[in-house]
Design an enzyme around this catalytic site. Structure first.
Site, mmCIF file in Angstrom:
data_model
loop_
_atom_site.group_PDB
_atom_site.id
_atom_site.type_symbol
_atom_site.label_atom_id
_atom_site.label_comp_id
_atom_site.label_asym_id
_atom_site.label_seq_id
_atom_site.Cartn_x
_atom_site.Cartn_y
_atom_site.Cartn_z
ATOM 1 N N LYS A 127 -12.740 21.017 -22.321
ATOM 2 C CA LYS A 127 -13.505 21.817 -21.389
ATOM 3 C C LYS A 127 -12.910 21.720 -19.991
ATOM 4 C CE LYS A 127 -17.602 20.147 -23.825
ATOM 5 N NZ LYS A 127 -18.805 19.289 -23.696
ATOM 6 N N GLY A 128 -12.057 20.733 -19.795
ATOM 7 C CA GLY A 128 -11.610 20.352 -18.460
ATOM 8 C C GLY A 128 -10.894 21.412 -17.642
ATOM 9 N N PHE A 141 -8.507 7.195 -11.889
ATOM 10 C CA PHE A 141 -9.318 8.084 -12.706
ATOM 11 C C PHE A 141 -10.056 9.060 -11.800
ATOM 12 C CE2 PHE A 141 -12.564 9.630 -15.544
ATOM 13 C CZ PHE A 141 -11.833 9.822 -16.700
ATOM 14 N N VAL A 142 -9.805 10.341 -12.011
ATOM 15 C CA VAL A 142 -10.395 11.350 -11.126
ATOM 16 C C VAL A 142 -11.374 12.261 -11.870
ATOM 17 C CG1 VAL A 142 -8.542 11.383 -9.405
ATOM 18 C CG2 VAL A 142 -8.312 12.784 -11.467
ATOM 19 N N ARG A 189 -18.141 17.436 -13.944
ATOM 20 C CA ARG A 189 -17.243 18.604 -14.044
ATOM 21 C C ARG A 189 -17.536 19.657 -12.980
ATOM 22 N NH1 ARG A 189 -14.434 18.162 -18.975
ATOM 23 N NH2 ARG A 189 -15.663 17.392 -20.711
ATOM 24 N N ASP A 231 -13.847 15.249 -16.080
ATOM 25 C CA ASP A 231 -15.117 14.565 -16.352
ATOM 26 C C ASP A 231 -14.958 13.074 -16.583
ATOM 27 O OD1 ASP A 231 -13.793 14.888 -18.951
ATOM 28 O OD2 ASP A 231 -15.669 14.070 -19.744
ATOM 29 N N ASP A 250 -1.597 13.093 -18.408
ATOM 30 C CA ASP A 250 -1.722 11.647 -18.290
ATOM 31 C C ASP A 250 -0.617 11.016 -19.141
ATOM 32 O OD1 ASP A 250 -3.328 9.358 -17.404
ATOM 33 O OD2 ASP A 250 -4.025 9.212 -19.454
ATOM 34 N N LYS A 288 -0.245 12.531 -13.579
ATOM 35 C CA LYS A 288 -0.083 11.121 -13.212
ATOM 36 C C LYS A 288 1.220 10.656 -13.852
ATOM 37 C CE LYS A 288 -4.994 10.144 -13.963
ATOM 38 N NZ LYS A 288 -5.918 9.314 -14.767
HETATM 39 P P1 IMP Z 1 -2.976 12.924 -22.067
HETATM 40 O O1 IMP Z 1 -2.989 13.488 -23.450
HETATM 41 O O2 IMP Z 1 -2.954 11.429 -22.068
HETATM 42 O O3 IMP Z 1 -1.895 13.511 -21.189
HETATM 43 O O4 IMP Z 1 -4.373 13.230 -21.436
HETATM 44 C C1 IMP Z 1 -4.708 14.442 -20.973
HETATM 45 C C2 IMP Z 1 -6.206 14.592 -20.990
HETATM 46 O O5 IMP Z 1 -6.891 13.374 -20.708
HETATM 47 C C3 IMP Z 1 -6.606 15.537 -19.903
HETATM 48 O O6 IMP Z 1 -6.581 16.879 -20.350
HETATM 49 C C4 IMP Z 1 -7.987 15.061 -19.549
HETATM 50 O O7 IMP Z 1 -8.929 15.672 -20.402
HETATM 51 C C5 IMP Z 1 -7.955 13.582 -19.815
HETATM 52 N N1 IMP Z 1 -7.710 12.809 -18.573
HETATM 53 C C6 IMP Z 1 -6.594 12.162 -18.215
HETATM 54 N N2 IMP Z 1 -6.718 11.571 -17.020
HETATM 55 C C7 IMP Z 1 -7.958 11.879 -16.588
HETATM 56 C C8 IMP Z 1 -8.688 11.565 -15.373
HETATM 57 O O8 IMP Z 1 -8.230 10.899 -14.433
HETATM 58 N N3 IMP Z 1 -9.945 12.072 -15.304
HETATM 59 C C9 IMP Z 1 -10.499 12.831 -16.297
HETATM 60 N N4 IMP Z 1 -9.856 13.141 -17.424
HETATM 61 C C10 IMP Z 1 -8.594 12.669 -17.574
HETATM 62 MG MG MG Z 2 -8.260 17.854 -20.974
#
Ligand code: IMP
Ligand code: MG
Length: 178
Positions: free
Chosen positions: A47-48, A156-157, A169, A163, A107, A135
């Site tokens: 949903k982000g 963490f944002v 959100r 969220d 991330d 990040k």
């Molecule tokens: P990745 O697969 O580890 O790159 O994570 C990506 C997903 O993790 C993002 O689409 C977010 O939904 C969630 N995420 C990563 N960091 C944050 C954060 O700081 N705040 C909120 N959601 C995060």
């Molecule tokens: Mg996401």
């Protein structure tokens, strides 16, 4: 448990400026490869990326069609589980289409890697990835994200779609949850 503190990081004006810069670049790049009137297919991760997509799509000066995918790699905490699961597929046939995937933050990189591998199998004409935030210090897999709005440190944002356990959100700005 101690109350969490919310420290402002990126305000509404800055978010708008980041989107504007991203949109300029995206519009420029795609106007070189698109046929006249040809839309790009924007795939939004729920949903982000909801707010990011709504704002960015309106800044991009080329026609687009939108669809949604739902992927989760986080449980209720702030640490990634390391696993990516898809809970909603796209409904669009992307074969032969120019596809742009939008996520709100990169991330570990697993989500976008998982999605790009999956969508590439469906034979798009081109596939590009865009994220509002990144990040870089948290990257665990190699993935080239074509468009990144802003790099941030390992905090963490929340807000503007991001969220914590499905909360925050709707905040119009992005803040650090401490
Ligand atoms: P990745 O697969 O580890 O790159 O994570 C990506 C997903 O993790 C993002 O689409 C977010 O939904 C969630 N995420 C990563 N960091 C944050 C954060 O700081 N705040 C909120 N959601 C995060
Ligand atoms: Mg996401």
């Amino acid at each position: 448990m101690q109350e969490k503190r919310l420290v402002p990081m990126i305000d509404q004006t800055e978010i708008r400026e980041i989107n504007r810069q991203l949109a300029l670049k995206i519009t420029d790049d795609y106007s070189l490869i698109l046929a006249k009137e040809e839309p790009i297919i924007v795939l939004v991760t729920l949903k982000g990326a909801l707010f990011f997509a709504a704002d960015l799509m309106r800044e991009i000066g080329i026609p687009s069609q939108v669809d949604f995918v739902r992927v989760s790699s986080y449980g209720a905490g702030t640490q990634s589980s390391g696993k990516v699961a898809m809970s909603k597929e796209i409904e669009t046939d992307i074969h032969g289409k120019h596809v742009l995937v939008l996520d709100e933050i990169v991330d570990s990189g697993r989500t976008l890697k998982f999605l790009s591998e999956r969508f590439l199998k469906q034979g798009p004409r081109s596939l590009k990835l865009a994220a509002l935030l990144s990040k870089p210090s948290r990257r665990e897999v190699e993935i080239n994200v074509d468009y990144i709005g802003r790099e941030i440190p390992d905090r963490f944002v929340v807000g503007y779609g991001l969220d914590h356990a499905n909360n925050y959100r709707e905040m119009p700005f992005i803040g650090i949850l401490d």
